[in-house]
Design an enzyme around this catalytic site. Structure first.
Site, PDB file in Angstrom:
ATOM      1  N   LYS A 287      -5.557   5.431  10.695  1.00 48.07           N
ATOM      2  CA  LYS A 287      -4.548   4.556  10.081  1.00 48.07           C
ATOM      3  C   LYS A 287      -4.804   3.418   9.132  1.00 48.07           C
ATOM      4  O   LYS A 287      -5.980   2.926   8.950  1.00 48.07           O
ATOM      5  CB  LYS A 287      -4.517   3.696  11.661  1.00 48.07           C
ATOM      6  CG  LYS A 287      -3.025   3.127  11.695  1.00 48.07           C
ATOM      7  CD  LYS A 287      -3.003   2.253  13.120  1.00 48.07           C
ATOM      8  CE  LYS A 287      -3.008   0.729  12.771  1.00 48.07           C
ATOM      9  NZ  LYS A 287      -2.278  -0.129  13.524  1.00 48.07           N
TER      10      LYS A 287
ATOM     11  N   CYS B  62       2.803 -11.324  19.764  1.00 48.99           N
ATOM     12  CA  CYS B  62       1.749 -10.654  18.842  1.00 48.99           C
ATOM     13  C   CYS B  62       2.330 -11.418  17.285  1.00 48.99           C
ATOM     14  O   CYS B  62       3.471 -10.863  16.890  1.00 48.99           O
ATOM     15  CB  CYS B  62       1.654  -9.380  18.885  1.00 48.99           C
ATOM     16  SG  CYS B  62       0.836  -8.501  17.462  1.00 48.99           S
TER      17      CYS B  62
ATOM     18  N   CYS C   4      -2.365  -5.419  22.032  1.00 50.57           N
ATOM     19  CA  CYS C   4      -1.321  -4.795  21.068  1.00 50.57           C
ATOM     20  C   CYS C   4      -1.860  -3.668  20.269  1.00 50.57           C
ATOM     21  O   CYS C   4      -2.918  -3.766  19.576  1.00 50.57           O
ATOM     22  CB  CYS C   4      -0.888  -5.912  19.926  1.00 50.57           C
ATOM     23  SG  CYS C   4       0.221  -5.044  18.578  1.00 50.57           S
TER      24      CYS C   4
ATOM     25  N   LYS D 209      -5.920  -3.137   7.058  1.00 51.54           N
ATOM     26  CA  LYS D 209      -6.411  -4.264   6.232  1.00 51.54           C
ATOM     27  C   LYS D 209      -8.048  -4.320   6.581  1.00 51.54           C
ATOM     28  O   LYS D 209      -8.774  -4.174   5.744  1.00 51.54           O
ATOM     29  CB  LYS D 209      -5.517  -5.357   6.324  1.00 51.54           C
ATOM     30  CG  LYS D 209      -5.634  -6.410   5.175  1.00 51.54           C
ATOM     31  CD  LYS D 209      -4.824  -7.527   5.331  1.00 51.54           C
ATOM     32  CE  LYS D 209      -5.273  -8.405   4.279  1.00 51.54           C
ATOM     33  NZ  LYS D 209      -4.610  -9.834   4.435  1.00 51.54           N
TER      34      LYS D 209
ATOM     35  N   HIS E 214       4.131   1.583   2.409  1.00 54.93           N
ATOM     36  CA  HIS E 214       5.356   0.651   1.877  1.00 54.93           C
ATOM     37  C   HIS E 214       5.956   1.365   0.816  1.00 54.93           C
ATOM     38  O   HIS E 214       6.941   1.546   0.648  1.00 54.93           O
ATOM     39  CB  HIS E 214       4.800  -0.722   1.495  1.00 54.93           C
ATOM     40  CG  HIS E 214       4.059  -1.457   2.553  1.00 54.93           C
ATOM     41  ND1 HIS E 214       2.772  -1.997   2.312  1.00 54.93           N
ATOM     42  CD2 HIS E 214       4.468  -2.042   3.782  1.00 54.93           C
ATOM     43  CE1 HIS E 214       2.303  -2.548   3.222  1.00 54.93           C
ATOM     44  NE2 HIS E 214       3.402  -2.680   4.340  1.00 54.93           N
TER      45      HIS E 214
ATOM     46  N   HIS F 250       0.966  -1.347   0.170  1.00 45.89           N
ATOM     47  CA  HIS F 250      -0.150   0.125  -0.126  1.00 45.89           C
ATOM     48  C   HIS F 250       0.698   1.227   0.065  1.00 45.89           C
ATOM     49  O   HIS F 250       2.269   1.174   0.060  1.00 45.89           O
ATOM     50  CB  HIS F 250      -1.219  -0.060   1.132  1.00 45.89           C
ATOM     51  CG  HIS F 250      -0.337  -0.057   2.549  1.00 45.89           C
ATOM     52  ND1 HIS F 250       0.507   0.886   2.978  1.00 45.89           N
ATOM     53  CD2 HIS F 250      -0.771  -0.777   3.503  1.00 45.89           C
ATOM     54  CE1 HIS F 250       0.675   0.584   4.389  1.00 45.89           C
ATOM     55  NE2 HIS F 250       0.092  -0.491   4.591  1.00 45.89           N
TER      56      HIS F 250
ATOM     57  N   HIS G 298      -1.986  -3.741  16.411  1.00 47.93           N
ATOM     58  CA  HIS G 298      -2.860  -4.595  15.667  1.00 47.93           C
ATOM     59  C   HIS G 298      -4.378  -4.772  16.232  1.00 47.93           C
ATOM     60  O   HIS G 298      -5.177  -5.535  15.805  1.00 47.93           O
ATOM     61  CB  HIS G 298      -2.052  -5.994  15.406  1.00 47.93           C
ATOM     62  CG  HIS G 298      -1.053  -5.794  14.619  1.00 47.93           C
ATOM     63  ND1 HIS G 298       0.198  -5.835  15.144  1.00 47.93           N
ATOM     64  CD2 HIS G 298      -0.939  -5.971  13.072  1.00 47.93           C
ATOM     65  CE1 HIS G 298       0.963  -5.482  14.183  1.00 47.93           C
ATOM     66  NE2 HIS G 298       0.226  -5.781  12.807  1.00 47.93           N
TER      67      HIS G 298
ATOM     68  N   CYS H 128       2.743  -8.234  14.758  1.00 40.64           N
ATOM     69  CA  CYS H 128       4.189  -7.578  15.127  1.00 40.64           C
ATOM     70  C   CYS H 128       5.085  -8.507  14.883  1.00 40.64           C
ATOM     71  O   CYS H 128       6.518  -8.259  14.582  1.00 40.64           O
ATOM     72  CB  CYS H 128       4.326  -6.779  16.376  1.00 40.64           C
ATOM     73  SG  CYS H 128       3.267  -5.766  16.733  1.00 40.64           S
TER      74      CYS H 128
HETATM   75  N1  MSP Z   1       9.246  -7.687   7.704  1.00 34.69           N
HETATM   76  C1  MSP Z   1       9.229  -6.485   8.634  1.00 34.69           C
HETATM   77  C2  MSP Z   1      10.366  -5.720   8.224  1.00 34.69           C
HETATM   78  C3  MSP Z   1      11.709  -6.362   8.387  1.00 34.69           C
HETATM   79  S1  MSP Z   1      13.121  -5.519   8.091  1.00 34.69           S
HETATM   80  C4  MSP Z   1      14.499  -6.626   8.434  1.00 34.69           C
HETATM   81  C5  MSP Z   1       8.022  -5.542   8.528  1.00 34.69           C
HETATM   82  N2  MSP Z   1       7.384  -5.646   7.229  1.00 34.69           N
HETATM   83  S2  MSP Z   1       5.997  -4.571   6.880  1.00 34.69           S
HETATM   84  O1  MSP Z   1       5.761  -5.295   5.624  1.00 34.69           O
HETATM   85  O2  MSP Z   1       5.220  -4.794   8.011  1.00 34.69           O
HETATM   86  O3  MSP Z   1       6.613  -3.378   6.745  1.00 34.69           O
HETATM   87  C6  MSP Z   1       6.916  -2.468   7.582  1.00 34.69           C
HETATM   88  C7  MSP Z   1       7.393  -0.966   7.098  1.00 34.69           C
HETATM   89  O4  MSP Z   1       6.572  -0.671   6.117  1.00 34.69           O
HETATM   90  C8  MSP Z   1       7.258  -0.154   7.995  1.00 34.69           C
HETATM   91  O5  MSP Z   1       8.486  -0.045   8.889  1.00 34.69           O
HETATM   92  C9  MSP Z   1       7.417   1.079   7.090  1.00 34.69           C
HETATM   93  O6  MSP Z   1       8.421   1.443   6.458  1.00 34.69           O
HETATM   94  C10 MSP Z   1       6.359   0.685   5.913  1.00 34.69           C
HETATM   95  N3  MSP Z   1       5.085   0.992   6.253  1.00 34.69           N
HETATM   96  C11 MSP Z   1       3.905   0.097   6.584  1.00 34.69           C
HETATM   97  N4  MSP Z   1       2.771   0.911   6.888  1.00 34.69           N
HETATM   98  C12 MSP Z   1       3.284   2.241   6.702  1.00 34.69           C
HETATM   99  C13 MSP Z   1       2.461   3.385   6.746  1.00 34.69           C
HETATM  100  N5  MSP Z   1       1.117   3.582   6.894  1.00 34.69           N
HETATM  101  N6  MSP Z   1       3.093   4.559   6.703  1.00 34.69           N
HETATM  102  C14 MSP Z   1       4.444   4.655   6.217  1.00 34.69           C
HETATM  103  N7  MSP Z   1       5.195   3.750   6.156  1.00 34.69           N
HETATM  104  C15 MSP Z   1       4.579   2.349   6.362  1.00 34.69           C
HETATM  105  O7  MSP Z   1       7.837  -4.827   9.420  1.00 34.69           O
END
Ligand code: MSP
Length: 480
Positions: free
Chosen positions: A300, A134, A151, A303, A29, A26, A154, A137
């Site tokens: 926020k 969790c 948590c 999903k 990311h 999304h 989530h 997380c």
């Molecule tokens: N797999 C772990 C990371 C491992 S790194 C060794 C993880 N993955 S995740 O798919 O949940 O992605 C996390 C990252 O996506 C966040 O740290 C952030 O960089 C980005 N984001 C996810 N949602 C976000 C927002 N709503 N806004 C900005 N960044 C976001 O955690």
């Protein structure tokens, strides 16, 4: 022979987090990955040799649950999703050097080497974990991490688990990490995140589990049948895998220059990862760069709420470069930001369609009309770029863009004042100079915008790279 260390200054290794594959990407990311891509492109522009890595964190319980939910076998599910993520970044103009999947063999090799190092430092021991976990997380939780037993991230009650597993002596490294943070003021950026980490360490660090017994999907723990590695220990090591670790020459890229992460995963990157590296006798990354979170319309992204915006939809509707620009323009780096379609469209119309798009179109049109498409000699204009580079080096992308927009707006203003359309033929050379000045500004603008808007910048540079201008058409059609 590996590269001599003195060359290191020209190598720039930057990473994003590796993403979970229980869903598609999304805009949150996309924000992380595009930010890292902008930095990677900026450094390539400076002449650095760049290694830019992203990838997928596949050995998670979330993968298992997601595959089950769609009734697919796990291996084909991971292949499909990893490809999908890879294609997303390609679609968004992200120039990835290495895409790493944690189910790859090369990654297992790196992880086992890391594990060996931790064992040799006597930092792994067997124990019993009884407590909260969790899955959202993928994190062991302490009661004081929860609000009303849930948590917050989530909105879920963590599982209570009791299992035999192996621990890593994280507590042993608390002082060393604190010292490192204090001695290296740029290690954690921005400062607010650094303070958050320091005060967290201040409360004392517990040892952490590095294996899970009740979990089947993951990298097997070699010393004890039935245990797999805790997914974060596996995932963090990806940053080494990418360099070729433990093969010769990995230190051409390691230590990484920047790990770009969201604020939600700084404890893993600023505490656990440094402790693992210290235990393994490896240098620490130079910088952990943490950004804020994007919300959608004040809520926020989640999903369950179904409010996630697909960046590919935005790229299809408004163009790739518009999306890249607007994501970085919308929020001062480090802060949380709010994404709304109204704001997106308003900025698009004002800054892309009006300011930039118009400047390009009117300049090209006048060169066609008055000069048969030929610009003639350009004067080297002196541009002060200190402000721009300071902003880029301080990760203030919004300010860097603001600086570029000052040039764009003042060039539009210059046209309004000089009015080439009312300059008469006897003054044709003056008119030509006015337009040539706009062209040299446009080329300069395109150069500064290259990290943010690679396609648009190239289009602008291409317009003026031949004898005669080539009209690219409307770059940013106005939205209603
Ligand atoms: N797999 C772990 C990371 C491992 S790194 C060794 C993880 N993955 S995740 O798919 O949940 O992605 C996390 C990252 O996506 C966040 O740290 C952030 O960089 C980005 N984001 C996810 N949602 C976000 C927002 N709503 N806004 C900005 N960044 C976001 O955690």
């Amino acid at each position: 022979m590996s590269q001599p260390k003195s060359d290191k200054k020209n190598n720039f290794y930057i990473t994003t987090p590796i993403y979970y594959i229980n869903d598609k990407a999304h805009i949150g990311h996309a924000y992380t990955t595009i930010t890292a891509d902008v930095l990677a492109r900026y450094h390539r522009g400076l002449g650095d040799e760049v290694l830019f890595a992203t990838g997928t964190d596949e050995n998670s319980q979330k993968t298992v649950q997601a595959a089950e939910k769609v009734g697919q076998d796990i291996v084909s599910y991971t292949d499909e999703m990893a490809l999908k993520w890879q294609e997303t970044w390609e679609r968004l103009g992200v120039n990835v050097d290495v895409f790493i999947r944690t189910t790859e063999e090369r990654h297992k090799t790196a992880v086992y080497e890391m594990l060996d190092k931790l064992k040799k430092s006597d930092d792994i021991y067997e124990g019993l974990y009884e407590g909260l976990y969790c899955v959202g997380c993928e994190e062991f939780k302490r009661p004081d991490d929860l609000v009303e037993g849930k948590c917050q991230e989530h909105n879920q009650i963590p599982e209570l688990i009791k299992e035999k597993n192996h621990f890593f002596r994280l507590s042993k490294y608390a002082d060393q990490i604190k010292d490192h943070i204090k001695k290296n003021p740029d290690f954690i950026s921005p400062v607010s995140r650094k303070n958050e980490i320091l005060s967290f360490i201040e409360q004392g660090l517990d040892d952490i589990s590095v294996t899970r017994e009740s979990v089947e999907w993951g990298i097997p723990f070699p010393d004890s049948e039935g245990e797999v590695l805790y997914v974060w220990i596996d995932a963090l090591t990806n940053y080494l895998t990418v360099t070729g670790y433990p093969s010769d020459g990995y230190d051409r890229w390691w230590p990484a220059d920047i790990h770009v992460v969201g604020k939600n995963i700084i404890k893993f990157h600023c505490i656990i990862w440094p402790a693992m590296l210290m235990s393994a006798g490896l240098p620490l990354p130079k910088q952990i760069l943490a950004h804020g979170f994007l919300n959608v319309g004040g809520t926020k992204i989640s999903k369950s709420l179904g409010n996630a915006i697909d960046p590919i939809d935005l790229a299809n509707d408004y163009g790739n470069d518009a999306l890249r620009f607007l994501l970085l323009r919308i929020v001062p780096f480090g802060d949380d930001g709010d994404f709304t379609m109204e704001h997106f469209k308003a900025l698009y119309n004002a800054e892309l369609a009006n300011d930039l798009g118009n400047l390009v179109q009117r300049t090209v049109k006048m060169i066609e009309r008055y000069q048969g498409g030929s610009v003639g000699p350009l004067k080297e204009a002196a541009h002060d770029v200190k402000e721009y580079h300071d902003a880029m080096k301080g990760f203030r992308f919004d300010r860097a863009l603001e600086h570029v927009w000052v040039v764009i707006k003042s060039t539009n203003q210059y046209l309004e004042e000089e009015k080439p359309w009312s300059i008469d033929e006897p003054e044709a050379e003056h008119r030509r100079e006015v337009l040539a000045y706009c062209v040299s500004n446009l080329v300069h603008i395109a150069q500064l915008l290259t990290p943010f808007m690679p396609d648009t910048s190239k289009k602008i540079i291409d317009i003026f790279s031949d004898e005669k201008v080539t009209n690219p058409g409307i770059l940013f059609p106005r939205l209603d």
